[in-house]
Scaffold this motif. Structure first.
Motif, PDB file in Angstrom:
ATOM      1  N   VAL A   1       0.843  -1.196   0.000  1.00 22.49           N
ATOM      2  CA  VAL A   1       0.000   0.000   0.000  1.00 22.49           C
ATOM      3  C   VAL A   1       0.880   1.250   0.000  1.00 22.49           C
ATOM      4  O   VAL A   1       0.622   2.203  -0.723  1.00 22.49           O
ATOM      5  N   ARG A   2       1.919   1.239   0.809  1.00 19.23           N
ATOM      6  CA  ARG A   2       2.846   2.373   0.856  1.00 19.23           C
ATOM      7  C   ARG A   2       3.487   2.593  -0.528  1.00 19.23           C
ATOM      8  O   ARG A   2       3.627   3.711  -0.999  1.00 19.23           O
ATOM      9  N   HIS A   3       3.868   1.487  -1.184  1.00 24.98           N
ATOM     10  CA  HIS A   3       4.466   1.583  -2.527  1.00 24.98           C
ATOM     11  C   HIS A   3       3.461   2.141  -3.539  1.00 24.98           C
ATOM     12  O   HIS A   3       3.796   3.016  -4.342  1.00 24.98           O
ATOM     13  N   LEU A   4       2.221   1.655  -3.496  1.00 32.72           N
ATOM     14  CA  LEU A   4       1.189   2.165  -4.402  1.00 32.72           C
ATOM     15  C   LEU A   4       0.925   3.650  -4.157  1.00 32.72           C
ATOM     16  O   LEU A   4       0.759   4.426  -5.101  1.00 32.72           O
ATOM     17  N   ALA A   5       0.882   4.041  -2.884  1.00 30.77           N
ATOM     18  CA  ALA A   5       0.672   5.455  -2.557  1.00 30.77           C
ATOM     19  C   ALA A   5       1.814   6.296  -3.093  1.00 30.77           C
ATOM     20  O   ALA A   5       1.601   7.399  -3.609  1.00 30.77           O
ATOM     21  N   ASN A   6       3.026   5.785  -2.993  1.00 31.03           N
ATOM     22  CA  ASN A   6       4.184   6.509  -3.511  1.00 31.03           C
ATOM     23  C   ASN A   6       4.094   6.656  -5.032  1.00 31.03           C
ATOM     24  O   ASN A   6       4.371   7.734  -5.578  1.00 31.03           O
ATOM     25  N   LEU A   7       3.709   5.590  -5.722  1.00 26.39           N
ATOM     26  CA  LEU A   7       3.559   5.653  -7.182  1.00 26.39           C
ATOM     27  C   LEU A   7       2.495   6.671  -7.589  1.00 26.39           C
ATOM     28  O   LEU A   7       2.633   7.352  -8.602  1.00 26.39           O
ATOM     29  N   ALA A   8       1.441   6.753  -6.791  1.00 29.03           N
ATOM     30  CA  ALA A   8       0.346   7.682  -7.086  1.00 29.03           C
ATOM     31  C   ALA A   8       0.614   9.076  -6.545  1.00 29.03           C
ATOM     32  O   ALA A   8      -0.215   9.973  -6.693  1.00 29.03           O
ATOM     33  N   ARG A   9       1.761   9.242  -5.903  1.00 25.79           N
ATOM     34  CA  ARG A   9       2.143  10.541  -5.315  1.00 25.79           C
ATOM     35  C   ARG A   9       1.124  10.993  -4.268  1.00 25.79           C
ATOM     36  O   ARG A   9       0.707  12.140  -4.227  1.00 25.79           O
ATOM     37  N   ILE A  10       0.708  10.030  -3.421  1.00 27.94           N
ATOM     38  CA  ILE A  10      -0.240  10.313  -2.345  1.00 27.94           C
ATOM     39  C   ILE A  10       0.496  10.119  -1.026  1.00 27.94           C
ATOM     40  O   ILE A  10       1.073   9.062  -0.780  1.00 27.94           O
ATOM     41  N   ASP A  11       0.486  11.130  -0.197  1.00 26.59           N
ATOM     42  CA  ASP A  11       1.142  11.056   1.104  1.00 26.59           C
ATOM     43  C   ASP A  11       0.137  10.542   2.125  1.00 26.59           C
ATOM     44  O   ASP A  11      -0.824  11.234   2.461  1.00 26.59           O
ATOM     45  N   LEU A  12       0.343   9.298   2.590  1.00 26.78           N
ATOM     46  CA  LEU A  12      -0.570   8.693   3.555  1.00 26.78           C
ATOM     47  C   LEU A  12       0.114   8.554   4.906  1.00 26.78           C
ATOM     48  O   LEU A  12       1.291   8.204   4.989  1.00 26.78           O
ATOM     49  N   SER A  13      -0.653   8.789   5.944  1.00 24.12           N
ATOM     50  CA  SER A  13      -0.141   8.564   7.296  1.00 24.12           C
ATOM     51  C   SER A  13      -0.158   7.067   7.585  1.00 24.12           C
ATOM     52  O   SER A  13      -0.756   6.281   6.845  1.00 24.12           O
ATOM     53  N   ASP A  14       0.491   6.660   8.690  1.00 23.32           N
ATOM     54  CA  ASP A  14       0.490   5.244   9.061  1.00 23.32           C
ATOM     55  C   ASP A  14      -0.924   4.730   9.314  1.00 23.32           C
ATOM     56  O   ASP A  14      -1.254   3.593   8.969  1.00 23.32           O
ATOM     57  N   ALA A  15      -1.775   5.573   9.920  1.00 25.25           N
ATOM     58  CA  ALA A  15      -3.167   5.179  10.162  1.00 25.25           C
ATOM     59  C   ALA A  15      -3.912   4.991   8.842  1.00 25.25           C
ATOM     60  O   ALA A  15      -4.700   4.041   8.686  1.00 25.25           O
ATOM     61  N   GLU A  16      -3.678   5.883   7.893  1.00 26.12           N
ATOM     62  CA  GLU A  16      -4.337   5.768   6.579  1.00 26.12           C
ATOM     63  C   GLU A  16      -3.843   4.532   5.836  1.00 26.12           C
ATOM     64  O   GLU A  16      -4.625   3.854   5.156  1.00 26.12           O
ATOM     65  N   ILE A  17      -2.560   4.223   5.963  1.00 26.47           N
ATOM     66  CA  ILE A  17      -2.018   3.021   5.314  1.00 26.47           C
ATOM     67  C   ILE A  17      -2.667   1.772   5.910  1.00 26.47           C
ATOM     68  O   ILE A  17      -3.040   0.848   5.180  1.00 26.47           O
ATOM     69  N   ALA A  18      -2.834   1.759   7.233  1.00 30.10           N
ATOM     70  CA  ALA A  18      -3.488   0.609   7.868  1.00 30.10           C
ATOM     71  C   ALA A  18      -4.931   0.464   7.374  1.00 30.10           C
ATOM     72  O   ALA A  18      -5.382  -0.634   7.057  1.00 30.10           O
ATOM     73  N   THR A  19      -5.646   1.579   7.290  1.00 32.99           N
ATOM     74  CA  THR A  19      -7.024   1.548   6.803  1.00 32.99           C
ATOM     75  C   THR A  19      -7.081   1.091   5.352  1.00 32.99           C
ATOM     76  O   THR A  19      -7.896   0.237   4.980  1.00 32.99           O
ATOM     77  N   MET A  20      -6.200   1.648   4.526  1.00 31.30           N
ATOM     78  CA  MET A  20      -6.188   1.292   3.101  1.00 31.30           C
ATOM     79  C   MET A  20      -5.797  -0.168   2.895  1.00 31.30           C
ATOM     80  O   MET A  20      -6.290  -0.820   1.980  1.00 31.30           O
ATOM     81  N   THR A  21      -4.907  -0.693   3.745  1.00 33.39           N
ATOM     82  CA  THR A  21      -4.525  -2.099   3.638  1.00 33.39           C
ATOM     83  C   THR A  21      -5.749  -2.984   3.846  1.00 33.39           C
ATOM     84  O   THR A  21      -6.000  -3.915   3.074  1.00 33.39           O
ATOM     85  N   THR A  22      -6.529  -2.676   4.855  1.00 29.71           N
ATOM     86  CA  THR A  22      -7.755  -3.437   5.127  1.00 29.71           C
ATOM     87  C   THR A  22      -8.753  -3.293   3.983  1.00 29.71           C
ATOM     88  O   THR A  22      -9.307  -4.282   3.490  1.00 29.71           O
ATOM     89  N   GLU A  23      -8.981  -2.046   3.545  1.00 29.50           N
ATOM     90  CA  GLU A  23      -9.987  -1.805   2.497  1.00 29.50           C
ATOM     91  C   GLU A  23      -9.573  -2.420   1.168  1.00 29.50           C
ATOM     92  O   GLU A  23     -10.395  -3.016   0.467  1.00 29.50           O
ATOM     93  N   LEU A  24      -8.309  -2.275   0.795  1.00 24.84           N
ATOM     94  CA  LEU A  24      -7.858  -2.874  -0.465  1.00 24.84           C
ATOM     95  C   LEU A  24      -7.923  -4.396  -0.393  1.00 24.84           C
ATOM     96  O   LEU A  24      -8.230  -5.060  -1.392  1.00 24.84           O
ATOM     97  N   GLY A  25      -7.648  -4.947   0.779  1.00 18.02           N
ATOM     98  CA  GLY A  25      -7.788  -6.393   0.955  1.00 18.02           C
ATOM     99  C   GLY A  25      -9.215  -6.844   0.737  1.00 18.02           C
ATOM    100  O   GLY A  25      -9.467  -7.864   0.083  1.00 18.02           O
ATOM    101  N   GLN A  26     -10.160  -6.095   1.280  1.00 15.41           N
ATOM    102  CA  GLN A  26     -11.575  -6.432   1.098  1.00 15.41           C
ATOM    103  C   GLN A  26     -11.982  -6.314  -0.372  1.00 15.41           C
ATOM    104  O   GLN A  26     -12.748  -7.147  -0.882  1.00 15.41           O
ATOM    105  N   ILE A  27     -11.472  -5.288  -1.047  1.00 18.44           N
ATOM    106  CA  ILE A  27     -11.781  -5.126  -2.475  1.00 18.44           C
ATOM    107  C   ILE A  27     -11.221  -6.296  -3.267  1.00 18.44           C
ATOM    108  O   ILE A  27     -11.896  -6.859  -4.145  1.00 18.44           O
ATOM    109  N   MET A  28      -9.997  -6.693  -2.949  1.00 16.82           N
ATOM    110  CA  MET A  28      -9.386  -7.811  -3.675  1.00 16.82           C
ATOM    111  C   MET A  28     -10.143  -9.114  -3.425  1.00 16.82           C
ATOM    112  O   MET A  28     -10.296  -9.935  -4.338  1.00 16.82           O
TER     113      MET A  28
END
Length: 99
Positions: free
Chosen positions: A9-36
């Motif tokens: 998730v951190r790598h994808l955010a970096n590619l998209a030039r999105i600065d995410l906090s650790d809390a946002e990365i944790a949330t996105m990890t869960t949400e992207l997992g559910q989407i997958m």
């Protein structure tokens, strides 16, 4: 749960030039997992005997015949126009000089 990691998730955010906090990365990890997981469940059902569709109901365009009809003469069309130049409607510019 899917196999997506916080590092991915951190790598994808970096590619998209999105600065995410650790809390946002944790949330996105869960949400992207559910989407997958949701996509995987759809892929499991989508077998070769099930045709791909973009809409559940077949759609088609309905066209009417193109028939030439009488048109309003230019002078009548321009008669009630606030401004015209004799053959066209005149309208004020709506865009600035940056165009």
């Amino acid at each position: 749960m899917s196999d997506i990691s916080a590092e991915q998730v951190r790598h994808l955010a970096n590619l998209a030039r999105i600065d995410l906090s650790d809390a946002e990365i944790a949330t996105m990890t869960t949400e992207l997992g559910q989407i997958m997981e949701a996509v995987a469940s759809v892929q499991a059902v989508a077998t070769p005997d099930v045709p791909a569709t973009s809409h559940p109901i077949p759609l088609k365009n309905v066209y009417r015949p193109d028939v030439v009809a009488d048109v309003i003469p230019t002078d009548k069309a321009l008669a009630s126009a606030p401004e015209h130049d004799g053959s066209r409607f005149k309208v004020s510019a709506i865009l600035g000089e940056e165009q």
